[in-house]
Design a protein around this motif. Structure first.
Motif, PDB file in Angstrom:
ATOM      1  N   THR C 181      20.523  41.842   3.069  1.00 23.52           N
ATOM      2  CA  THR C 181      20.927  41.410   4.195  1.00 23.52           C
ATOM      3  C   THR C 181      19.789  40.536   5.156  1.00 23.52           C
ATOM      4  O   THR C 181      20.345  39.112   5.467  1.00 23.52           O
ATOM      5  CB  THR C 181      21.386  42.374   5.352  1.00 23.52           C
ATOM      6  OG1 THR C 181      22.214  43.333   4.531  1.00 23.52           O
ATOM      7  CG2 THR C 181      22.135  41.987   6.342  1.00 23.52           C
ATOM      8  N   HIS C 185      22.685  37.207   4.756  1.00 19.37           N
ATOM      9  CA  HIS C 185      23.544  38.009   5.138  1.00 19.37           C
ATOM     10  C   HIS C 185      24.993  37.735   4.412  1.00 19.37           C
ATOM     11  O   HIS C 185      25.574  38.341   4.138  1.00 19.37           O
ATOM     12  CB  HIS C 185      23.831  38.620   6.569  1.00 19.37           C
ATOM     13  CG  HIS C 185      24.395  37.734   7.509  1.00 19.37           C
ATOM     14  ND1 HIS C 185      23.486  36.893   8.171  1.00 19.37           N
ATOM     15  CD2 HIS C 185      25.722  37.264   7.735  1.00 19.37           C
ATOM     16  CE1 HIS C 185      24.183  36.061   9.075  1.00 19.37           C
ATOM     17  NE2 HIS C 185      25.461  36.335   8.646  1.00 19.37           N
ATOM     18  N   ARG C 186      25.522  36.577   4.451  1.00 21.14           N
ATOM     19  CA  ARG C 186      26.486  35.911   3.784  1.00 21.14           C
ATOM     20  C   ARG C 186      26.771  36.422   2.281  1.00 21.14           C
ATOM     21  O   ARG C 186      27.405  37.095   1.642  1.00 21.14           O
ATOM     22  CB  ARG C 186      26.566  34.386   3.982  1.00 21.14           C
ATOM     23  CG  ARG C 186      27.049  34.182   5.314  1.00 21.14           C
ATOM     24  CD  ARG C 186      27.370  32.738   5.346  1.00 21.14           C
ATOM     25  NE  ARG C 186      27.307  32.800   7.018  1.00 21.14           N
ATOM     26  CZ  ARG C 186      27.215  31.286   7.533  1.00 21.14           C
ATOM     27  NH1 ARG C 186      27.166  30.329   6.669  1.00 21.14           N
ATOM     28  NH2 ARG C 186      27.651  31.139   8.690  1.00 21.14           N
ATOM     29  N   SER C 189      26.911  40.117   1.811  1.00 23.12           N
ATOM     30  CA  SER C 189      28.278  40.501   1.924  1.00 23.12           C
ATOM     31  C   SER C 189      29.138  40.255   0.603  1.00 23.12           C
ATOM     32  O   SER C 189      29.770  41.173  -0.028  1.00 23.12           O
ATOM     33  CB  SER C 189      29.061  40.109   2.989  1.00 23.12           C
ATOM     34  OG  SER C 189      28.221  39.221   3.767  1.00 23.12           O
ATOM     35  N   ASP C 194      28.077  45.801   3.192  1.00 14.45           N
ATOM     36  CA  ASP C 194      28.774  45.716   4.403  1.00 14.45           C
ATOM     37  C   ASP C 194      27.639  45.183   5.266  1.00 14.45           C
ATOM     38  O   ASP C 194      27.069  45.766   6.002  1.00 14.45           O
ATOM     39  CB  ASP C 194      29.339  47.042   4.891  1.00 14.45           C
ATOM     40  CG  ASP C 194      30.220  46.847   6.018  1.00 14.45           C
ATOM     41  OD1 ASP C 194      29.870  45.673   6.660  1.00 14.45           O
ATOM     42  OD2 ASP C 194      31.003  47.804   6.404  1.00 14.45           O
ATOM     43  N   ALA C 195      27.370  43.988   5.311  1.00 11.34           N
ATOM     44  CA  ALA C 195      26.403  43.299   6.351  1.00 11.34           C
ATOM     45  C   ALA C 195      26.489  43.690   7.799  1.00 11.34           C
ATOM     46  O   ALA C 195      25.405  44.159   8.371  1.00 11.34           O
ATOM     47  CB  ALA C 195      26.364  41.642   6.215  1.00 11.34           C
TER      48      ALA C 195
END
Lengths: 369, 367, 310
Positions: C181, C185-186, C189, C194-195
């Motif tokens: 993350t 973080h994109r 995910s 699950d960021a």
């Protein structure tokens, strides 16, 4: 604008004139915030004095006078202090009893001076207040220029000649510590270290370690109890044997509470301007205050009480409620108050103000004699 | 000005000329109306104008150039202390305002450059924390430079500062026309401050649409791209710091003259954050918004003071929330909710070069 | 000699308190790139809640003993702070995650102010005396040099917590998710992390650490009040930057170094500057160091070089 105000004043004057003259007396102290308990105490002192005067009935220049209190909250903040001062001037007060803190009193005194209103501070002890050359500024408590030397005299005669001085870099702490240091040097003592902290700090280990390396007999701290309490603890934590001395900022139950079990009998002292409550010339005051407000006298209410009655006394003598008229009478006044004889020197400072030294004993501050 | 005009109800959109006249009249008559309630309110207005000047200056740094400065109050302090050094009995120097004010502004600008140089490479949050540190350093020095040589008189502050004399005329003295009619000095200060504020606003407005202003907007939106199109990013940032600081310096000098007393505790971190809250509340990058933000946030606490305490006493028999706490609450909520709900502030900017709302919403600026 | 030794001990103790706070800063920054200005204030809330719980425990179970009482204080204060961290992240920071840095930063300042105001409403501005349940009676490891048991506990707690965090981040599944993350973080995910949950978790852990730090600081000085978090917060942030923000070991190193610089600096600056400077400049050291480090080594002592663009 001025015209309408004059008209209003005429109107008010016209209606009241028939029975009695209403004279407003201002009071300013921090009524909210950390020092609210002290500010409330001060204001109540003024209130009690005004109620007493009204009950007795005061006649000034042939007219019956009814006094009215205008209480303001300056939050112990210089900027609010000036705003409040302006408000009191607007309200048309004939005298101001206040402010409580030196920091607010000094800038506010300038506004009262411009407006030509008499101001008597019950508790601002910074020497510069009365050194500004303002005719209308007085105080009824001995200032730091007297407290510092008194503390120094006590330290040198009872505690030891080697003294370490710490201050909290606030206007109050620095002023008092400087006066103390000067007096110690003049009195033949030595200042081993001069250290500094801030009025927000909690860690004093570094400066105390430095203080310890010079082995002083006494540590004097110019500051308030929130720092004083933890400092007493850290003095103990570092195994320092020196006695601990503070000014009036440390003469509080709060300091004892915050110092916890680190404060020892015979090793902690503080000085405070004024006479201890137990030794007030007028012993009735405490009881009457308690009965009226259902609260104990904290600190400054006797002084606020005296300041108020002193002004009223001067008005009676001069036969006028106008500051310009009664100012000469106030300068020469000799008023017997609950804290002692009130008379002013040429600067507006109290003549012969007393300083009392207290020692920590049996869980509280006991006055030394 | 146009932004202020637009918020006048009805006329703002229907008849801008009338709205303009209303705004002008309000600005001119405001202190006289305030005097009707009491001179204390004029004093508050005077302080509000000083805050407007500060907010306009900070807006230049934060809103235009996108450099978050948390130590802005240091420049205010520099200006105030310059006045204290050069126009008070402290050193026995009494120079007239047209020397002291420009000097104060100059010193503040210099301080801005001194701060700006090392932090040029920093961005965003690092910049914020270093400027915060800078503000504290300035305050700590002012609090301690009474030893070994007494320069600032330490925590005692400097008292008895000269008031503003404009060519022999003392602003702090009331003008007596007849015995029963005189003009309050607070009113005079209002108009003097108003003149300074007007000047600053015009200056800033011109700056915003100038070459420099456009360069700042470009740097704020994307400094690599700005560099790529040939903008001298370093000089532009330095200039932003210096120009912003100048306004702080002038406001500080006026503050010193008005208050007559300066001490380090007037220049705490809290003050920096208050000014930032004003800028954010009104609308970053938008002069009209910033003015409204500064006016509202300097008046609101006073209104709270006057009404919240009696109201609480009447309702609960005691004061539950100090006015000071209410004030902090207002500032805190202003910062949070403005960022969350209206990142462009109360009054979103309309000018082409001041769209931080788009930047904050991470949208593309322009076509 | 004793004096120097004592100053070093003072520095180590203060430094480990900074480190304790800095760990929380560095975790949040490492993942989100956000200076959580409110971290110091969560510390304050933690200390005051613990004070409340301890007072309650002392009244209800007077025979509980010192350490269980303190433990009870922590058991109450840590979850409360964690909840607070979670709420703050959810309500204030999450919505601004994709906004440029200015917006969350200003919000964080607002949150910090809000927490202080709330504390003033709940607890007033009084200074409370905090029960010193770990002994403060000094020991003398070397003659003339003092250290109290509470200070030893602080040293140990900060070292243990740092070690535990390093293990968590580097050796566990959650830690891997955290690192992913932090990287982006994109993309994390997209890879099934699950960021949002990870970021919430980071805040919760950071806030729990702050509560522990708050209780430790209050126990050491025997005092707690509504603005006690501001100064440690600023100093700890400096420490985190000094060590290399985002790096847990760096936070520890930075904290200890800063503590030493402050105590030795304030202790000896008068000799070094021929009396011009003195201990009144103690609070300047942190800011000067911060400026110098950021200018010459923006990534701190142990920090890795990160890409220029944010």
């Amino acid at each position: 604008m001025k015209k309408t105000m004059i008209a209003l004043a005429m109107l008010a004057f016209g209606t009241v004139h028939a029975q009695e003259m209403v004279v407003k007396i201002g009071s300013s102290a921090p009524l909210t915030g950390a020092q609210a308990h002290l500010g409330k105490d001060t204001e109540n002192g003024v209130r009690l004095a005004i109620e007493d005067a009204n009950a007795k009935g005061v006649v000034v220049g042939g007219k019956k006078v009814k006094f009215e209190l205008v209480g303001e909250d300056d939050q112990a903040d210089p900027k609010q202090g000036t705003a409040v001062a302006q408000r009191l001037v607007d309200a048309g007060v004939k005298a101001v009893i206040g402010h409580m803190n030196s920091g607010t009193t000094i800038p506010a005194s300038r506004i009262y001076n411009q407006a030509g209103i008499v101001m008597i501070s019950p508790s601002a002890t910074n020497p510069t207040l009365t050194q500004q050359g303002f005719e209308n500024v007085f105080r009824v408590m001995a200032h730091d220029g007297k407290q510092g030397p008194a503390a120094a005299k006590f330290a040198l005669s009872k505690l030891g000649k080697k003294v370490a001085v710490i201050d909290d870099r606030s206007a109050y702490g620095q002023g008092l510590a400087d006066e103390f240091e000067k007096a110690v040097k003049a009195g033949g003592g030595t200042v081993t270290t001069r250290e500094f902290t801030t009025d927000k700090a909690t860690d004093f280990m570094t400066i105390l370690t430095k203080v310890k390396s010079q082995n002083p007999d006494v540590i004097f701290f110019g500051g308030m109890d929130p720092q004083g309490g933890p400092m007493v603890k850290q003095v103990k934590q570092l195994g320092i044997e020196a006695k601990f001395l503070m000014g009036d900022g440390g003469c509080t139950p709060e300091l004892i509470k915050l110092a916890g079990d680190a404060i020892k009998e015979g090793s902690a002292f503080c000085t405070q301007p004024g006479v201890p409550l137990e030794q007030l010339p007028d012993q009735n005051f405490k009881a009457r205050f308690l009965k009226r407000f259902n609260a104990e006298v904290q600190a400054y209410s006797p002084y606020a009480y005296d300041a108020t009655l002193t002004v009223i006394d001067a008005m009676k003598t001069a036969g006028s409620v106008e500051p310009a008229k009664y100012l000469p009478a106030l300068k020469k006044i000799q008023h017997k108050g609950v804290t002692g004889m009130i008379k002013f020197d040429e600067k507006g400072d109290l003549k012969d103000g007393a300083i009392t030294v207290y020692a920590f004993k049996a869980g509280k501050w006991e006055p030394l004699k | 000005m146009d932004e202020l005009v637009r918020i006048v109800p009805y006329f703002g959109t229907h008849n801008p000329k009338v709205a303009r006249a209303i705004v002008l009249a309000l600005i001119l008559v405001a202190p006289i109306l305030a005097l009707g309630i009491g001179p204390a309110w004029v004093r508050i207005l005077d302080f509000a104008l000083l805050y407007v000047m500060l907010a306009v200056g900070l807006n230049l740094v934060v809103g235009f150039a996108g450099l978050l400065d948390l130590g802005y109050i240091a420049f205010y302090a520099v200006g105030a202390y310059t006045w204290a050094f050069l126009a008070s009995p402290h050193f026995g120097v009494h120079l007239p305002f047209w020397i002291v004010l420009p000097l104060g502004a100059g010193f503040a600008a210099l301080a801005g450059v001194i701060l700006g140089f090392p932090v040029l490479r920093l961005r965003g949050d690092y910049l914020a924390i270093v400027t915060l540190g800078f503000g504290e350093i300035v305050r700590i020095f002012m609090n301690n430079l009474n030893h070994p040589i007494n320069i600032t008189n330490g925590p005692q502050g400097i008292n008895m500062l000269d008031s503003l004399h404009i060519f022999g005329w003392d602003v702090s003295r009331r003008i007596v026309i007849t015995d029963s009619f005189s003009i309050n000095s607070l009113l005079l200060y209002y108009y003097v401050f108003l003149a300074f504020v007007t000047l600053s606003v015009i200056l800033v407005q011109r700056l915003q649409v100038s070459r420099i202003g456009r360069a700042w907007a470009a740097i704020r939106d994307d400094d690599l791209a700005a560099k790529a199109v040939g903008i001298n990013v370093r000089n532009c940032k330095l200039l932003a710091f210096a120009m912003g600081a100048t306004f702080g310096g002038v406001a500080g000098g006026l503050f010193g003259a008005f208050q007559g007393f300066v001490s380090p505790e007037s220049f705490s971190l809290m003050e920096s954050i208050i000014v930032l809250a004003m800028v954010v509340f009104g609308g970053m990058g938008n002069i009209g918004g910033v003015i409204i933000g500064a006016l509202l946030l300097s008046w609101l606490p006073e209104v709270l003071r006057s009404y919240a305490v009696p109201m609480q006493t009447a309702l609960f028999g005691q004061v539950l929330l100090d006015p000071e706490i209410l004030r902090m609450l207002v500032y805190a909520l202003a910062l949070i909710f403005m960022m969350l709900l209206r990142p462009s502030g109360l009054m979103p900017a309309h000018s082409r070069y001041s769209r931080p709302d788009l930047v904050l919403a991470n949208k593309r600026v322009g076509p | 000699m004793e004096t120097l030794l004592q100053q070093i001990i003072n520095g180590l103790v203060v430094g480990s308190m900074y480190a304790l706070v800095a760990l929380g800063y560095t975790m949040v920054y490492g993942i989100l790139g956000l200076i959580n200005f409110a971290h110091g204030d969560i510390l304050m809330i933690g200390a005051l809640v613990a004070l409340q719980a301890i007072t309650f425990a002392q009244h209800t179970w007077p025979h509980l003993g010192a350490l269980p009482t303190l433990a009870f204080g922590l058991v109450v204060a840590v979850p409360v702070s964690m909840l607070m961290g979670y709420v703050i992240e959810r309500a204030a920071y999450r919505r601004l995650r994709n906004a440029p840095r200015l917006a969350p930063l200003i919000t964080a300042i607002g949150v910090s102010f809000l927490l202080q105001t709330i504390a003033m409403i709940v607890w007033g501005r009084n200074y409370y005396s905090f029960p010193q349940l770990i002994s403060t009676t000094p020991l003398q490891p070397v003659k003339g040099v003092y250290i109290a048991p509470v200070q030893i506990v602080i040293l140990i707690v900060s070292a243990v917590l740092m070690a535990a965090l390093i293990v968590l981040v580097n050796k566990t599944r959650i830690g891997r998710a955290m690192r992913a993350t932090a990287e982006n973080h994109r993309i994390a995910s997209l890879m099934g992390v699950d960021a949002n949950a990870i970021i919430s978790l980071t805040f919760v852990i950071g806030s729990g650490l702050a509560a522990i730090a708050g209780v430790m600081i209050a126990s050491n000085y025997g005092i707690a009040h509504s603005t006690m978090g501001t100064l440690p917060g600023l100093k700890a942030f400096t420490a985190a930057v000094l060590g290399g923000i985002g790096n847990l070991g760096g936070a520890m190193l930075g904290g200890i170094l800063l503590g030493l610089v402050e105590s030795i600096g304030a202790g000896y600056i008068e000799q070094f500057s021929f009396g011009f400077f003195n201990s009144s400049y103690q609070d300047i050291f942190a800011f000067v160091i911060l400026g110098v480090v950021l200018v010459f080594r923006p990534t701190g002592l142990l920090g890795e070089r990160v890409a220029d663009r944010a």
